[in-house]
Write a protein that holds these residues in place. Structure first.
Motif, mmCIF file in Angstrom:
data_model
loop_
_atom_site.group_PDB
_atom_site.id
_atom_site.type_symbol
_atom_site.label_atom_id
_atom_site.label_comp_id
_atom_site.label_asym_id
_atom_site.label_seq_id
_atom_site.Cartn_x
_atom_site.Cartn_y
_atom_site.Cartn_z
ATOM 1 N N ILE A 193 34.026 61.457 29.370
ATOM 2 C CA ILE A 193 34.647 61.344 28.045
ATOM 3 C C ILE A 193 34.976 59.880 27.798
ATOM 4 C CG2 ILE A 193 36.560 62.043 26.563
ATOM 5 C CD1 ILE A 193 36.821 64.560 28.354
ATOM 6 N N ALA A 194 34.286 59.280 26.839
ATOM 7 C CA ALA A 194 34.504 57.871 26.499
ATOM 8 C C ALA A 194 35.422 57.760 25.292
ATOM 9 C CB ALA A 194 33.171 57.197 26.206
ATOM 10 N N HIS A 195 36.412 56.868 25.377
ATOM 11 C CA HIS A 195 37.324 56.636 24.259
ATOM 12 C C HIS A 195 36.930 55.412 23.450
ATOM 13 C CE1 HIS A 195 40.981 58.951 26.150
ATOM 14 N NE2 HIS A 195 39.848 59.608 26.254
ATOM 15 N N TYR A 196 36.204 54.489 24.077
ATOM 16 C CA TYR A 196 35.861 53.230 23.436
ATOM 17 C C TYR A 196 34.357 52.980 23.529
ATOM 18 C CZ TYR A 196 40.875 52.678 24.044
ATOM 19 O OH TYR A 196 42.234 52.887 24.032
ATOM 20 N N ILE A 197 33.825 52.309 22.500
ATOM 21 C CA ILE A 197 32.386 52.064 22.426
ATOM 22 C C ILE A 197 31.869 51.336 23.665
ATOM 23 C CG2 ILE A 197 30.627 50.751 21.176
ATOM 24 C CD1 ILE A 197 32.154 51.345 18.603
ATOM 25 N N ASP A 198 32.629 50.364 24.150
ATOM 26 C CA ASP A 198 32.174 49.584 25.311
ATOM 27 C C ASP A 198 31.927 50.467 26.530
ATOM 28 O OD1 ASP A 198 32.278 46.945 24.135
ATOM 29 O OD2 ASP A 198 34.447 47.141 24.146
ATOM 30 N N GLU A 199 32.643 51.583 26.619
ATOM 31 C CA GLU A 199 32.478 52.468 27.770
ATOM 32 C C GLU A 199 31.098 53.138 27.778
ATOM 33 O OE1 GLU A 199 37.254 53.534 28.047
ATOM 34 O OE2 GLU A 199 35.844 55.008 27.246
ATOM 35 N N LEU A 200 30.484 53.265 26.615
ATOM 36 C CA LEU A 200 29.155 53.877 26.543
ATOM 37 C C LEU A 200 28.115 53.015 27.256
ATOM 38 C CD1 LEU A 200 29.189 55.046 22.805
ATOM 39 C CD2 LEU A 200 29.599 56.443 24.841
ATOM 40 N N VAL A 201 28.288 51.699 27.150
ATOM 41 C CA VAL A 201 27.362 50.775 27.809
ATOM 42 C C VAL A 201 27.455 50.925 29.324
ATOM 43 C CG1 VAL A 201 26.696 48.359 28.103
ATOM 44 C CG2 VAL A 201 27.585 49.151 25.901
ATOM 45 N N ASP A 202 28.681 50.899 29.852
ATOM 46 C CA ASP A 202 28.872 51.004 31.297
ATOM 47 C C ASP A 202 28.462 52.377 31.822
ATOM 48 O OD1 ASP A 202 29.702 48.438 31.476
ATOM 49 O OD2 ASP A 202 31.816 48.853 31.817
ATOM 50 N N HIS A 203 28.708 53.418 31.027
ATOM 51 C CA HIS A 203 28.311 54.758 31.461
ATOM 52 C C HIS A 203 26.805 54.828 31.672
ATOM 53 C CE1 HIS A 203 28.322 59.130 31.846
ATOM 54 N NE2 HIS A 203 27.235 59.097 31.107
ATOM 55 N N LYS A 204 26.058 54.263 30.764
ATOM 56 C CA LYS A 204 24.592 54.280 30.852
ATOM 57 C C LYS A 204 24.103 53.551 32.099
ATOM 58 C CE LYS A 204 20.580 55.155 28.750
ATOM 59 N NZ LYS A 204 20.132 56.512 28.398
ATOM 60 N N LEU A 205 24.842 52.524 32.509
ATOM 61 C CA LEU A 205 24.447 51.739 33.676
ATOM 62 C C LEU A 205 24.854 52.388 34.994
ATOM 63 C CD1 LEU A 205 25.453 48.172 32.405
ATOM 64 C CD2 LEU A 205 23.122 49.072 32.657
#
Length: 316
Positions: A193-205
């Motif tokens: 569960i991501a709260h912030y857009i930046d977390e989507l980048v790190d999740h993908k990595l």
């Protein structure tokens, strides 16, 4: 009841000791450089139309971002309520921690409710100070007892952007999540569960094999969290919203605000604790989720009654 917001988002309320834009606009007493373009209380307008100012569920209830608000509260002689405030550090109610306007307003407040022990102790010199869970525990208008854990929510984190964690916390969470995921195997469904857009980048990595949920609309997080039976993560507001839905959790504390989750019935893990021991602890918490969920629902009911009784005693 007409709620008006004072938006203390740092993009709107810059927290600088000296701000050239605000200085120039203040010197000429008009917004020559930067006009206020939000539908919220601006930097200078009167708030004499208000009947009450409420600070609720926040660690930012004092400081430079709120300087203009406090000066207008004093000028308009408005009553205040502080509901579920937290400081995340030890302090005394004196001029070393508070401005003159802040001390004047707070000392006259109708109610002060601290959400953690440090804040309660700091405010205990005020006879109207109380200690209750953060009102975020009441965020959802419904809750459900979790009888069996079939889906675990991992709250995302990031090392980039405004909401980044420290390098140490970021690295620790990577290792911890991998350890817990290894222990869970395929026994339960997993969602991030991501709260912030930046977390989507790190999740993908870092965790590309697992699904992630995100929305720009905060209201959507009620249904996002409601689909889980247990949560783990570093975001206090995520643990709080889950608790309001009857979902137990384990928080990874990375700063002084972590104590807030005690009011949500959550266990706290400190960054740097032994990974194997912590992973065992999380699995143990998952196994007793049904009991924890029932206790959470009872805690929510009791918290609601406590806030209701306090507010009923206030005359504005």
């Amino acid at each position: 009841f007409n709620p008006v917001i004072f938006n203390r988002n740092p993009q709107t309320r810059r927290d600088r000791k000296f701000d050239i834009v605000n200085w120039v606009d203040g010197f000429f007493d008009e917004p020559l450089i930067e006009k206020f373009k939000e539908n919220s209380i601006d930097h200078e307008s009167s708030i004499e139309y208000a009947d009450l100012v409420v600070f609720a569920g926040t660690p930012e209830w004092r400081g430079r971002r709120l300087k203009s608000l406090y000066s207008r509260i004093v000028k308009s002689k408005l009553p205040t309520l502080y509901l579920g405030i937290g400081a995340g550090e030890e302090f005394l109610f004196d001029g070393n921690f508070f401005s003159e306007d802040e001390m004047s307003v707070i000392s006259k407040s109708k109610i002060i409710v601290a959400r953690d022990e440090k804040t309660f102790k700091g405010m205990s010199g005020n006879g109207n100070a109380h200690w209750l869970p953060c009102p975020a525990l009441l965020a959802s208008d419904h809750e459900k007892k979790r009888r069996q854990v079939s889906r675990v929510g991992f709250i995302s984190f990031t090392g980039r952007g405004y909401q980044k964690l420290s390098a140490g916390a970021n690295d620790y969470l990577k290792q911890l999540y991998k350890k817990v995921l290894e222990r869970l195997g395929r026994s339960m469904e997993v969602v991030f569960i991501a709260h912030y857009i930046d977390e989507l980048v790190d999740h993908k990595l870092i965790f590309p094999e697992f699904p992630v949920r995100y929305s720009y609309n905060a209201q959507d997080y009620l249904s996002i969290y409601d689909a889980c039976d247990f949560v783990i993560g570093p975001r206090v507001h995520g643990i709080g919203l889950a608790a309001s839905l009857g979902i137990p959790g384990v928080a990874v504390g990375h700063d002084g605000r972590a104590d807030t989750v005690k009011g949500f019935g959550a266990s706290i893990i400190g960054v740097g604790e032994d990974l194997s021991i912590v992973a065992d602890k999380i699995i143990s918490e998952i196994e007793k989720a049904e009991t924890s969920s029932a206790a959470l629902i009872k805690r929510k009911e009791e918290t609601f009654k406590s806030y209701r009784d306090l507010l009923a005693s206030v005359r504005v």
